[in-house]
Design a protein around this motif. Structure first.
Motif, short mmCIF file in Angstrom:
data_model
loop_
_atom_site.label_atom_id
_atom_site.label_comp_id
_atom_site.label_asym_id
_atom_site.label_seq_id
_atom_site.Cartn_x
_atom_site.Cartn_y
_atom_site.Cartn_z
N CYS A 23 0.81 -1.22 0.00
CA CYS A 23 0.00 0.00 0.00
C CYS A 23 0.84 1.27 0.00
CB CYS A 23 -0.95 0.00 1.19
SG CYS A 23 -2.06 -1.42 1.22
N GLY A 24 1.90 1.26 -0.82
CA GLY A 24 2.68 2.47 -1.00
C GLY A 24 1.96 3.44 -1.92
N ASN A 25 2.71 4.33 -2.55
CA ASN A 25 2.13 5.38 -3.38
C ASN A 25 1.24 4.81 -4.48
OD1 ASN A 25 1.93 8.16 -4.47
ND2 ASN A 25 3.12 7.31 -6.14
N ARG A 26 1.72 3.80 -5.21
CA ARG A 26 0.94 3.26 -6.32
C ARG A 26 -0.33 2.55 -5.83
NH1 ARG A 26 0.99 5.63 -10.22
NH2 ARG A 26 0.50 3.90 -11.60
N ALA A 255 18.70 17.42 -0.52
CA ALA A 255 17.42 16.96 0.04
C ALA A 255 16.66 18.12 0.66
CB ALA A 255 17.69 15.88 1.08
N LYS A 256 17.36 19.10 1.18
CA LYS A 256 16.71 20.28 1.75
C LYS A 256 15.93 21.02 0.66
CE LYS A 256 17.73 24.48 4.43
NZ LYS A 256 17.26 25.49 3.47
N LYS A 257 16.53 21.18 -0.49
CA LYS A 257 15.85 21.88 -1.58
C LYS A 257 14.66 21.07 -2.09
CE LYS A 257 19.78 24.46 -3.52
NZ LYS A 257 20.80 24.07 -2.53
N ILE A 258 14.84 19.77 -2.23
CA ILE A 258 13.79 18.93 -2.83
C ILE A 258 12.60 18.76 -1.90
CG2 ILE A 258 13.24 16.60 -3.66
CD1 ILE A 258 16.12 16.45 -4.73
N TYR A 259 12.85 18.55 -0.60
CA TYR A 259 11.78 18.16 0.31
C TYR A 259 11.31 19.27 1.25
CZ TYR A 259 13.44 13.64 -1.29
OH TYR A 259 13.85 12.59 -2.08
N LEU A 260 12.13 20.28 1.48
CA LEU A 260 11.74 21.31 2.44
C LEU A 260 11.53 22.69 1.82
CD1 LEU A 260 14.08 20.45 5.46
CD2 LEU A 260 11.61 20.13 5.33
N ASP A 261 12.29 23.01 0.79
CA ASP A 261 12.27 24.38 0.27
C ASP A 261 11.32 24.59 -0.90
OD1 ASP A 261 14.17 24.84 2.16
OD2 ASP A 261 15.85 25.08 0.77
N THR A 262 10.99 23.54 -1.64
CA THR A 262 10.17 23.72 -2.84
C THR A 262 8.76 23.19 -2.63
OG1 THR A 262 11.45 21.81 -3.60
CG2 THR A 262 11.66 23.83 -4.87
N ALA A 270 5.14 12.63 1.87
CA ALA A 270 4.50 11.45 2.46
C ALA A 270 5.34 10.20 2.22
CB ALA A 270 3.10 11.26 1.89
N VAL A 271 6.12 10.18 1.14
CA VAL A 271 7.03 9.06 0.88
C VAL A 271 8.22 9.14 1.84
CG1 VAL A 271 8.55 7.98 -0.82
CG2 VAL A 271 6.35 8.96 -1.54
N VAL A 272 8.73 10.34 2.02
CA VAL A 272 9.89 10.55 2.89
C VAL A 272 9.53 10.31 4.35
CG1 VAL A 272 11.57 12.27 3.67
CG2 VAL A 272 10.90 12.18 1.27
N ALA A 273 8.37 10.81 4.75
CA ALA A 273 7.92 10.70 6.15
C ALA A 273 6.52 10.10 6.17
CB ALA A 273 7.94 12.07 6.82
N PRO A 274 6.39 8.78 6.11
CA PRO A 274 5.06 8.15 6.02
C PRO A 274 4.20 8.31 7.27
CG PRO A 274 6.80 6.50 6.25
CD PRO A 274 7.49 7.80 6.01
N ASP A 275 4.78 8.86 8.36
CA ASP A 275 3.99 9.08 9.57
C ASP A 275 3.19 10.38 9.51
OD1 ASP A 275 6.37 10.52 9.66
OD2 ASP A 275 6.49 10.49 11.85
N ILE A 276 3.30 11.14 8.43
CA ILE A 276 2.51 12.34 8.28
C ILE A 276 1.03 11.97 8.19
CG2 ILE A 276 1.93 14.22 6.67
CD1 ILE A 276 4.89 14.38 5.97
N GLU A 277 0.21 12.71 8.95
CA GLU A 277 -1.23 12.45 8.97
C GLU A 277 -1.97 13.63 8.36
OE1 GLU A 277 -2.68 11.13 12.72
OE2 GLU A 277 -0.92 9.90 13.15
N LYS A 286 6.77 19.70 8.66
CA LYS A 286 8.18 20.07 8.50
C LYS A 286 9.05 19.35 9.52
CE LYS A 286 11.27 24.05 8.08
NZ LYS A 286 11.35 25.53 8.07
N THR A 287 8.57 19.26 10.76
CA THR A 287 9.33 18.57 11.80
C THR A 287 9.51 17.09 11.46
OG1 THR A 287 8.56 20.09 13.51
CG2 THR A 287 9.37 17.96 14.25
N LYS A 288 8.45 16.47 10.99
CA LYS A 288 8.53 15.04 10.64
C LYS A 288 9.46 14.82 9.45
CE LYS A 288 4.05 13.61 12.53
NZ LYS A 288 2.72 13.03 12.25
N VAL A 289 9.41 15.71 8.46
CA VAL A 289 10.28 15.57 7.30
C VAL A 289 11.74 15.78 7.71
CG1 VAL A 289 10.91 16.56 5.06
CG2 VAL A 289 8.50 16.22 5.64
N GLN A 290 12.00 16.76 8.54
CA GLN A 290 13.38 17.00 9.01
C GLN A 290 13.92 15.78 9.74
OE1 GLN A 290 12.71 20.65 11.21
NE2 GLN A 290 13.78 21.86 9.65
N HIS A 291 13.09 15.17 10.57
CA HIS A 291 13.54 13.97 11.29
C HIS A 291 13.86 12.85 10.29
CE1 HIS A 291 13.77 10.82 14.32
NE2 HIS A 291 12.91 10.11 13.60
#
Length: 442
Positions: A23-26, A255-262, A270-277, A286-291
Motif C-alpha cells: 500500500c505504497g504510493n501506487r 534533500a533540503k531543496k527537494i523536500y523542504l524548500d520547494t 509522504a514518501v519521505v515521512a510516512p507518519d505524516i497524517e 516540517k518537523t517530521k520531514v526533518q527527522h
C-alpha cells in the motif's frame, strides 16, 4: 468517447471487490477508485508491512479489523478463503512474482504494477499461471490508455504519415526525480530492486512496441552507465547528509531543496515521512520531514552515500522485421520530470508529441501543419497520476471484470510479456556490449 461514457453508466456495473497488496504510493492511487466510484469497486482488505500505512487506509476505507494484514502471505493460507474478485499488487518489484503466482492460484484476478517481475523466466511463469487458473492479468502499462497515445496509434495505422520508418522517443526522468527514486529511493540498487530501464522505462518500450505493431522487434542494442551519482563526483567539503552539509546551497540535488524548500514537491513528503497524517499542520509536517532526512535514506548525499548502482542515462536501439527502427533514450538530467516526447518519421509526413495532450502533424506534400488536441477532461480530479492514465487503466480493469470483457484491457498478458522481454534483452545487450537477437529470449 468511450472514457466519458464509462463515467455515466454506474447502474450497469456489477460491483467488483478487491484487495490491495502493498500500500505504497501506487497502491494508494489505485485504491482511490473506490472513493470516486463505490458502486463499481469496493476495497475489502489490505496487506502492508507498515502499521502507519495500514491504519491510514483502514480509516479512509472503513475496513474491518479482520481484513487488515501485515503480510500478504496470510491471504494465501489454505485456511483463508478468497476474499474478493481481484488483487491489486503494488509490492516492491522483487515481490511481484511470488505474490502474483500465489494469488492467481487462489483465484484472484490480477492488476499488477509494472514491472511484472525482475527475472524474465518469472514474467513468463506469471502469464502461464494466470492462464492456467483462468484469471485475468492486467499489467499497469498505464500510458497505453492515454487518449493521446491511442490517437498516435490511430494516425499511424491510417497511414497519415505514409509508411512508418522510425520512432525517436525520450523519457526525461528529471534531475530531482532521479535523485529521489533512483539514487536515494526504492529503485537505487539493482540487487535490491531491478535495473533502471525495467523500473522506469518498460512503459516506454511498451509504447514503442504498441505504436510499431504489427511489426515485431527482431534485434536490440543498448548503451549507458552510471555517470554522475558516484563517490568520485562528490564535491570537496560535502557531508554524508544534506541538512548538515556546508556546501548544500550549491547542490541542485540537496534533500533540503527537494523536500523542504520547494512547494512543487509537496507530494513527495509522504514518501519521505510516512507518519505524516492528514490533520498535521505545516509545522508538524516540517518537523517530521526533518527527522526523516536526518535519519532515513532520503536525507543522504547523492554522491557515494546511497549504495546506488543503476544507470542514470541509457540509449536503446530497436530494429524491426520490416527494417523500421526506433530509439529510446532514458535520461536523468532534465528540467521536466517524467515527460515523454516522441517523433514519428514516415514517408509522407512527421508526427511530434511533446508529452502533453496534443500531436503536431507536418505534411510533406502540402508542407502544412495540423494539431490534434486529445485533451480528455473526464479524469480531472480523479487519480491524476500519469496525466490521468492511472484512472483510465484502473477503469478499464474494473469494466473488464464487471462486464466480463477481457478485451477492454489495453495491454493483454502476452503484450506485456513481449515488452518485458524487449526490456530484458536491451539490458543484456548493454551489459554484454552486443546486439541481441530477440529470438534468444522467446
Amino acid at each position: 468517447m468511450e472514457n466519458n461514457t464509462s463515467l455515466s453508466c454506474d447502474n450497469k456495473y456489477r460491483q467488483i471487490t478487491g484487495i490491495i497488496i502493498g500500500c505504497g504510493n501506487r497502491g494508494q492511487i489505485y485504491a482511490q477508485y473506490a472513493q470516486h466510484f463505490p458502486e463499481r469497486f469496493r476495497l475489502i482488505a489490505i496487506a502492508d508491512s507498515r502499521s502507519i500505512i495500514r491504519q491510514k487506509l483502514q480509516k479512509i476505507y472503513s475496513l474491518d479489523d479482520k481484513y487488515i494484514f501485515n503480510d500478504w502471505r496470510q491471504l494465501v493460507n489454505t485456511n483463508v478463503e478468497r476474499l474478493a474478485d481481484c488483487a491489486i499488487i503494488t509490492l516492491p518489484d522483487r515481490e511481484h512474482y511470488e505474490a502474483t503466482i500465489q494469488l492467481a492460484a487462489k483465484g484472484y484476478h490480477i492488476l499488477l504494477e509494472k514491472p511484472m517481475a525482475t527475472k524474465i523466466e518469472h514474467c513468463k511463469e506469471i502469464v502461464q499461471v494466470c492462464e492456467d487458473n483462468k484469471v485475468l492479468l492486467a499489467v499497469c502499462h498505464v500510458l497505453r490508455y492515454l487518449p493521446v497515445v491511442k490517437k498516435i496509434k490511430q494516425l499511424i495505422d491510417e497511414n497519415l504519415i505514409g509508411k512508418l520508418i522510425s520512432i525517436q522517443h525520450m523519457e526525461a526522468i528529471g534531475f530531482w526525480h532521479f535523485a529521489h527514486s533512483y539514487v536515494r529511493g526504492n529503485w537505487h540498487n539493482e540487487n535490491e530492486s531491478c535495473f533502471s530501464l525495467l523500473a522506469k522505462c518498460c512503459h516506454d518500450i511498451d509504447l514503442i512496441q504498441y505504436w510499431m505493431e504489427p511489426r515485431q522487434c527482431t534485434q536490440i542494442s543498448s548503451f549507458g552507465k552510471l555517470m554522475h551519482f558516484t563517490r568520485e563526483n562528490k564535491p570537496n567539503g560535502a557531508s554524508q547528509r544534506c541538512l548538515n552539509c556546508s556546501i548544500e546551497s550549491t547542490c541542485p540535488y540537496s534533500a533540503k531543496k527537494i523536500y523542504l524548500d520547494t512547494t512543487k514537491q509537496l507530494g513527495l513528503v509522504a514518501v519521505v515521512a510516512p507518519d505524516i497524517e492528514e490533520q498535521d499542520n505545516c509545522d508538524v509536517i516540517k518537523t517530521k520531514v526533518q527527522h526523516a532526512l536526518n535519519t532515513g535514506p532520503y536525507g543522504k548525499c547523492v554522491y557515494g552515500e546511497c549504495n546506488n548502482d543503476v544507470v542514470d542515462q541509457q540509449v536503446t536501439i530497436l530494429n524491426f522485421d520490416d527494417g523500421a527502427t526506433a530509439t529510446m533514450q532514458m535520461i536523468a538530467f532534465t528540467e521536466h520530470s517524467s515527460r515523454r516526447t516522441s517523433r514519428f518519421f514516415g514517408t509522407h509526413g512527421e508526427l511530434t508529441w511533446n508529452g502533453e495532450d496534443t500531436i503536431e502533424y507536418f505534411d510533406f506534400l502540402t508542407q502544412k501543419r495540423t494539431v490534434y488536441d486529445e485533451t480528455d477532461k473526464s479524469s480531472v480530479g480523479i487519480m491524476g497520476g500519469h496525466g490521468g492514465a492511472d484512472f483510465f487503466a484502473m477503469d478499464s480493469f474494473i469494466r473488464a471484470l464487471s462486464f466480463d470483457q477481457p478485451e477492454l484491457i489495453g495491454t493483454g498478458a502476452h503484450d506485456s510479456l513481449k515488452s518485458h522481454i524487449l526490456t530484458f534483452a536491451a539490458e543484456k545487450a548493454r551489459k554484454e556490449n552486443r546486439v541481441c537477437q530477440i529470438s534468444e529470449f522467446l
